[in-house]
Structures are given as C-alpha cells and as structure tokens.
Design a protein around this motif. Sequence first.
Motif, PDB file in Angstrom:
ATOM      1  N   PHE A 137      34.234  27.565  36.432  1.00  0.00           N
ATOM      2  CA  PHE A 137      34.545  29.058  36.964  1.00  0.00           C
ATOM      3  C   PHE A 137      33.398  29.710  35.881  1.00  0.00           C
ATOM      4  CE2 PHE A 137      36.326  33.138  37.180  1.00  0.00           C
ATOM      5  CZ  PHE A 137      36.637  33.162  38.494  1.00  0.00           C
ATOM      6  N   PRO A 138      32.745  30.707  36.316  1.00  0.00           N
ATOM      7  CA  PRO A 138      31.630  31.187  35.235  1.00  0.00           C
ATOM      8  C   PRO A 138      32.531  32.294  34.541  1.00  0.00           C
ATOM      9  CG  PRO A 138      31.451  32.324  37.404  1.00  0.00           C
ATOM     10  CD  PRO A 138      32.650  31.248  37.661  1.00  0.00           C
ATOM     11  N   TRP A 169      40.023  44.280  39.801  1.00  0.00           N
ATOM     12  CA  TRP A 169      38.960  43.086  39.199  1.00  0.00           C
ATOM     13  C   TRP A 169      39.743  42.061  38.148  1.00  0.00           C
ATOM     14  CZ3 TRP A 169      34.396  41.594  40.107  1.00  0.00           C
ATOM     15  CH2 TRP A 169      33.714  40.971  39.122  1.00  0.00           C
ATOM     16  N   LYS A 170      40.485  42.387  37.179  1.00  0.00           N
ATOM     17  CA  LYS A 170      41.029  41.184  36.373  1.00  0.00           C
ATOM     18  C   LYS A 170      42.161  40.432  37.199  1.00  0.00           C
ATOM     19  CE  LYS A 170      44.476  43.557  33.383  1.00  0.00           C
ATOM     20  NZ  LYS A 170      44.865  44.717  34.549  1.00  0.00           N
ATOM     21  N   GLU A 171      42.937  41.107  38.037  1.00  0.00           N
ATOM     22  CA  GLU A 171      43.806  40.480  38.738  1.00  0.00           C
ATOM     23  C   GLU A 171      43.124  39.479  39.745  1.00  0.00           C
ATOM     24  OE1 GLU A 171      44.207  43.651  38.245  1.00  0.00           O
ATOM     25  OE2 GLU A 171      45.867  43.481  36.989  1.00  0.00           O
ATOM     26  N   TYR A 181      46.723  39.937  30.317  1.00  0.00           N
ATOM     27  CA  TYR A 181      46.750  40.609  31.703  1.00  0.00           C
ATOM     28  C   TYR A 181      48.143  41.068  31.840  1.00  0.00           C
ATOM     29  CZ  TYR A 181      41.851  39.341  32.543  1.00  0.00           C
ATOM     30  OH  TYR A 181      40.654  39.185  32.711  1.00  0.00           O
ATOM     31  N   LEU A 199      45.136  48.362  36.569  1.00  0.00           N
ATOM     32  CA  LEU A 199      43.939  49.046  36.316  1.00  0.00           C
ATOM     33  C   LEU A 199      43.511  49.293  34.929  1.00  0.00           C
ATOM     34  CD1 LEU A 199      45.428  52.210  38.625  1.00  0.00           C
ATOM     35  CD2 LEU A 199      43.646  50.242  39.159  1.00  0.00           C
ATOM     36  N   SER A 217      41.711  33.816  41.262  1.00  0.00           N
ATOM     37  CA  SER A 217      40.675  33.010  41.439  1.00  0.00           C
ATOM     38  C   SER A 217      40.577  31.950  40.593  1.00  0.00           C
ATOM     39  CB  SER A 217      39.365  33.734  41.756  1.00  0.00           C
ATOM     40  OG  SER A 217      39.318  35.054  42.419  1.00  0.00           O
ATOM     41  N   ARG A 247      41.794  47.696  31.606  1.00  0.00           N
ATOM     42  CA  ARG A 247      40.800  46.672  31.243  1.00  0.00           C
ATOM     43  C   ARG A 247      41.065  46.190  29.794  1.00  0.00           C
ATOM     44  NH1 ARG A 247      35.884  46.600  34.484  1.00  0.00           N
ATOM     45  NH2 ARG A 247      36.818  46.897  36.661  1.00  0.00           N
ATOM     46  N   MET A 274      42.779  36.555  29.143  1.00  0.00           N
ATOM     47  CA  MET A 274      43.693  36.486  30.526  1.00  0.00           C
ATOM     48  C   MET A 274      45.203  36.228  30.028  1.00  0.00           C
ATOM     49  SD  MET A 274      41.462  34.075  32.828  1.00  0.00           S
ATOM     50  CE  MET A 274      40.019  34.283  33.325  1.00  0.00           C
ATOM     51  N   VAL A 314      47.369  39.242  46.365  1.00  0.00           N
ATOM     52  CA  VAL A 314      46.031  39.424  45.983  1.00  0.00           C
ATOM     53  C   VAL A 314      45.371  38.528  46.881  1.00  0.00           C
ATOM     54  CG1 VAL A 314      44.408  39.001  43.940  1.00  0.00           C
ATOM     55  CG2 VAL A 314      46.577  40.240  43.492  1.00  0.00           C
ATOM     56  N   ALA A 366      36.782  46.922  42.305  1.00  0.00           N
ATOM     57  CA  ALA A 366      36.845  47.289  40.893  1.00  0.00           C
ATOM     58  C   ALA A 366      38.235  47.690  40.722  1.00  0.00           C
ATOM     59  CB  ALA A 366      35.948  48.489  40.931  1.00  0.00           C
ATOM     60  N   LEU A 367      39.016  47.923  41.442  1.00  0.00           N
ATOM     61  CA  LEU A 367      40.548  48.363  41.006  1.00  0.00           C
ATOM     62  C   LEU A 367      41.140  47.192  40.668  1.00  0.00           C
ATOM     63  CD1 LEU A 367      41.517  51.067  43.508  1.00  0.00           C
ATOM     64  CD2 LEU A 367      41.206  51.568  40.973  1.00  0.00           C
ATOM     65  N   LEU A 412      31.845  36.310  35.671  1.00  0.00           N
ATOM     66  CA  LEU A 412      32.294  36.743  37.073  1.00  0.00           C
ATOM     67  C   LEU A 412      31.378  37.815  37.419  1.00  0.00           C
ATOM     68  CD1 LEU A 412      33.789  36.018  39.622  1.00  0.00           C
ATOM     69  CD2 LEU A 412      35.795  37.172  38.551  1.00  0.00           C
ATOM     70  N   LYS A 456      40.333  38.336  39.496  1.00  0.00           N
ATOM     71  CA  LYS A 456      39.427  37.177  38.406  1.00  0.00           C
ATOM     72  C   LYS A 456      40.698  36.006  38.227  1.00  0.00           C
ATOM     73  CE  LYS A 456      37.903  37.922  34.284  1.00  0.00           C
ATOM     74  NZ  LYS A 456      37.104  38.610  33.423  1.00  0.00           N
ATOM     75  N   LEU A 457      41.722  36.389  37.673  1.00  0.00           N
ATOM     76  CA  LEU A 457      42.747  35.721  37.426  1.00  0.00           C
ATOM     77  C   LEU A 457      43.196  34.784  38.379  1.00  0.00           C
ATOM     78  CD1 LEU A 457      44.354  34.208  35.278  1.00  0.00           C
ATOM     79  CD2 LEU A 457      45.837  36.275  35.015  1.00  0.00           C
ATOM     80  N   MET A 489      28.008  37.253  37.965  1.00  0.00           N
ATOM     81  CA  MET A 489      27.979  36.343  39.448  1.00  0.00           C
ATOM     82  C   MET A 489      28.001  37.396  40.806  1.00  0.00           C
ATOM     83  SD  MET A 489      29.806  33.006  40.756  1.00  0.00           S
ATOM     84  CE  MET A 489      29.993  32.587  42.369  1.00  0.00           C
TER      85      MET A 489
END
Lengths: 248, 374
Positions: free
Chosen positions: A94-95, B159-161, A107, A113, B166, A115, A104, B182, B156-157, B224, B163-164, B227
Amino acid sequence: MSDLHEPQFALHVEDLTVTYGAEPALWDIDIDVPPGVMAAIVGPNGSGKSTLIKAALGLVPPVAGHIRLFGQPITRMRKRIGYVPQRSTVDWDFPTDVLDVVTMGLYGQLGWLRRPGAREREKAMEALRAVGMQDYARRQISQLSGGQQQRVFIARALVQDADLYFLDEPMAGVDRPTEDIIIALLKSLRDRGKTLIVVHHDLSTVEQYFDWLVMLNTRIVAQGPLRATYTPENLRQTYGHSAALIRG
Amino acid sequence: MGAVLSSQIVQTVLLGAALLGLISGALGAFALLRGQSLLGDTVSHAALPGIVLGFLIAGGRDLGAILTGAALSGGLAALAVIAITRQTRLKPDAALGVVLGVSFAIGIVLLSHAQGQSGAASAGLSAFLFGQAAATLRSDLWIMGGLALAALSILALVWKEAKLVSFDPDFAQAIGLPVGGVQALLTVMVALAIVAGLQMVGVILMVALLIAPAAAARQWARSLGAMVFLSMGFAVASGVIGALISAGARGLATGPVVVLVATGFVALSMLAAPGRGLVWQELARRRRARNLRSDQVLGTIHALARAHDDPDYPAEQGMLRLEHRAATDAALSDLTARGLLRETTHAPETTPHWQLTPKGRARAEALEKGAKDA
C-alpha cells in the motif's frame, strides 16, 4: 450494565459459539480474564485462537453466547480497546509510510471529518520511539522487514492508548531482537495496569512471557494463572499426546 | 460558422474527457488498491443490457435514461457476483467470469433486437461498445461535471476512513468504523465512474481507463494522496489525448485510443519509475553487483597486506586478475576513483601494483568486521 458486586473481568466470554460454514470454530466457551494480566491464548492450528479475538472485537458474529469487555459490550468499549491484527492480513505494498500507518491508530478518537495534525503526528512519533522505529517514520511500508512491520503494528496499537489490548500472533515470523523489544514493551504495559490478550504459537516461551493462560481447542481445555494451568496434562488435552513433550 | 461549431464540439469532447479522467482516475486508485479490477470489468460489460433497455424505454438516445439503465444492470451484476460467491463454492474469479459473460451476451442479444426494430435510430447504440467521444453533447457535460464534483467531494470528506478501510478493514472495524458502509460507498462510486465513461470509452474497454492510470500512478507514488492525484493526471491526459486523436481520424473509436494512451503511461511507469521501475531496479542491481566485486578485490589486497605484515603492501595486478578474473580492472579503477586504492610501482618489476590508502584500509577492516558479525 455491569453488576458492581461481581468481579469485573477485562474479558468475560459466556457460552460463545462461532461457526464458519458448518464447522464450529469455537464451541460453547466460557472465559474470564482478570484485568492487569498478560494472557496467552494457545492451541493447535485451527483451534479458534484468532476467531476468539475477532469475536471479542466484534469482527465475526457469534452464533450463540455473548462477550463483555470490562462488563460492557464491545460496541461501547471501542475507544478503550487496542488491536494488533496478524501482519499477513494487509497489503504491505500500500502506498504509505510508517508514520501514516501508526497515525491510523488515532482515527477512532479523531472521529469523522477531522484530519490528523501535528498533535497526532507527535503521538505517533512517540509510539515509534517506544518500538525503536523512530528513524523509519518516513520509510515506505513496502520496504520494511517482517519484524519492522510487526513493530509498526504494535506502535499503531500503542497510540490507541487502550486499557485492553488484543494481539494476534505478534511474535510470528519476527527476528529475535524484535521479539525481545515487543515482549519488554508488553510487559511494561501490563505493569502500568493494562490487560494484554495475546494469541501465541511458541510453547517454548509461554512460561517466560505470560502470567495467565487460556488453552483452546475449539472448546476451552483449561484457563487460569499460568503456573496452575500450564501442566503436562492440560498440554496433552490441548494438543494431543505428541505435544506433551514440548515442555522442557 | 463551421469552424466555431467544430471548435465547440472539440471543446465539449475535451472537457468531457477531462471530467471523466478526474472521476475514473480518483476511483480507479481505490479500485486497484482494493483488488476490484475484475469487478470493474464485470460491471462495465454488464452495463450493456441496461444501456439498450434504457434506450428502448426512453425511445431514443436520452443519456439520463441510458446511464440509469447502465447503473442498474451493472449494479445488479455486482450483486450477483457477491451472491454467487457467498452462496456457492465458486471462487470470486469464476463468479466474475460467469456474470460478465452472461450479462454481456444478454446485452448483445438486446442490442441486435433493438437495431432490428428501430433501425437508424439505434445506430448510435453500438457506439457504446467501443465508445465515441464525438457523440458527447454539451448537456452531457453537466452530468459528467456533477458526477465528478460529487465523487471528489465524497472522497475528500471520508478520506481517512476510505484509506484505512482500503488498507486494513479488520482494524478499521475494530476501532468502530462502519467498514461495510464505507466499502459499499467506494464500490458504488467505482460503478458510477464506470457508467460515466461508457459513452466515451465503451463497455468493453472502460475498465482499462479505471485501472491503467492507477497502475501507472502506483509506480511513482509514495502516499495515497499522491497516487490519487497522479492517477487523475494520467487518466485526464489519456482521455484528452485519446479523444483528440480519435476526433482527428474519421471512424476511429475513442475507447481503444484512450486505452492505448493510458497503457503507454503504464509501460513508461513500469520501466522508469524510481524505486519500482524495471530500469531503476536493473541499475540498482548492477550497482550492487559492482560494489560487491569492488569490495572483494579490496578484501584480497587487504588480506595480502596482512599476510605480508605490511599495511602498504603493493599487490600485483596480474595476481589480482588470477583471483578475480575479468572483473578485476573495472573494480580497480572504481576503487581508485573512490580513493580507496592507489596505483604504485614495485621496482624492479614494471607491471602495475596497487596498495591500500588509509581510507581503503578502514573500509576493508569495516567489511571484514561486518562479515564476521553477519
């Protein structure tokens, strides 16, 4: 709601049965692990060790029975639970880099929402220092060795700052120095009052590392404080007669 | 008048291709990382029956009706794959193969039927097989633009969810993310990206515009975000260049051209990307091999010096050649250039001799120590 007069176990499993298809993976098991111990879950391949952890985390649905963490269902305890999955369950191509993976772990606390920012990165760096990986923060995860991957996963669980940690074979396929680092870290967590529940495959180190033992072979064979539980008779019942010899 | 009209058509086509690139590039990155390339191919082929039915029901080329039909039949195919995988012992690739084949066959049968029935009116339908950028209407751009805006905003909204989920769905679920939701959102958006590209690229090749830019981007990206941006860039470039080429040549379908351009980016990235590209890896391999040979020659000279109890012992080049054969000369000049050796003479002999510099001695000792530790 928990009953205040009952002793509150970190992990309380009652009449739990989990099946994959027709085969039972766990059959009618009861487990109580008190808080503040470092417990090993041992058993032969396919004995349901990982399934037990996944059921406790709510990742696989039980057919019957229920699970309480500090007296509560998992859905209300997620912010107090840390998890180290098996390394092989993710795509290490994974990149992303090491620091990002460790972040992570935050999170769940961040919520939707929001970051991760400087504060989160600092926490992640702190966890990386604890596992001796601070120099690898910007390294691509595809370039890590197995032991380094495992330390990254441990660091990600550390930033969760949980009270109860589930670790699925954290010592599988790692080099000796990494194993020493991980064990020292887990012991220091326990000494700070955390509870650790570890799927473990190496019987030769059970006595050295752990103070509580759950012996599993689809059913519960034995559980309790290590010294009283780790007996040749229990080993024989868990692994069949061949493994009774493993004890040195 | 004619020039204005044609430039407006070209503008429409290029803008449409660029918008499509944004959508398929961004979602293709997630499709690739989540191992959904084949699912994408199945959804895209399975869109054909929906396209024809949408056309028949609307009674003409109404893009809204056609794309709705495409989304419905593509979605149905995806559900069928999931159901077959869960309910039978078939592996996912077999389920994908079966559903792709059946849906596409139904689509072709329906297409022949529609063309037999309404003749000229349905002539444009076969353009959905291989894509026809020139058929893009000004009004289609609103649909494409809306889809692009919606897809990128949603990404964008969450995004981090995203990513995790995936990267590590088990961990995501353990910390309480709605992983199923998700995943479903990402899959639906991938399906919509495919539907958005059907007119321009066609059902047969659309998956390539989804996956190829992402595969090219993966070679270069270290995060990510990088990418996804690179993937969007490659997809936009493929769409725009492909549309331009196919618009310039009469009768050339857009899809194949777009895909060839995208594949060009993949080939280039596979070869040249630093760190992962084949050329880069070959160069790195040769560099390692050369360093290893140089280290071996250095070690021999060091051993000779110690055997003679003389740190400045001049080793004769012919001796070194006996030991290290053809690699000797290149290694000697490499070591000299790095300041580890110096050439010397050893009277009365006239052949070249080599001795360690202090730096070379330190290096040889470090190597010896490293070999012992390992």
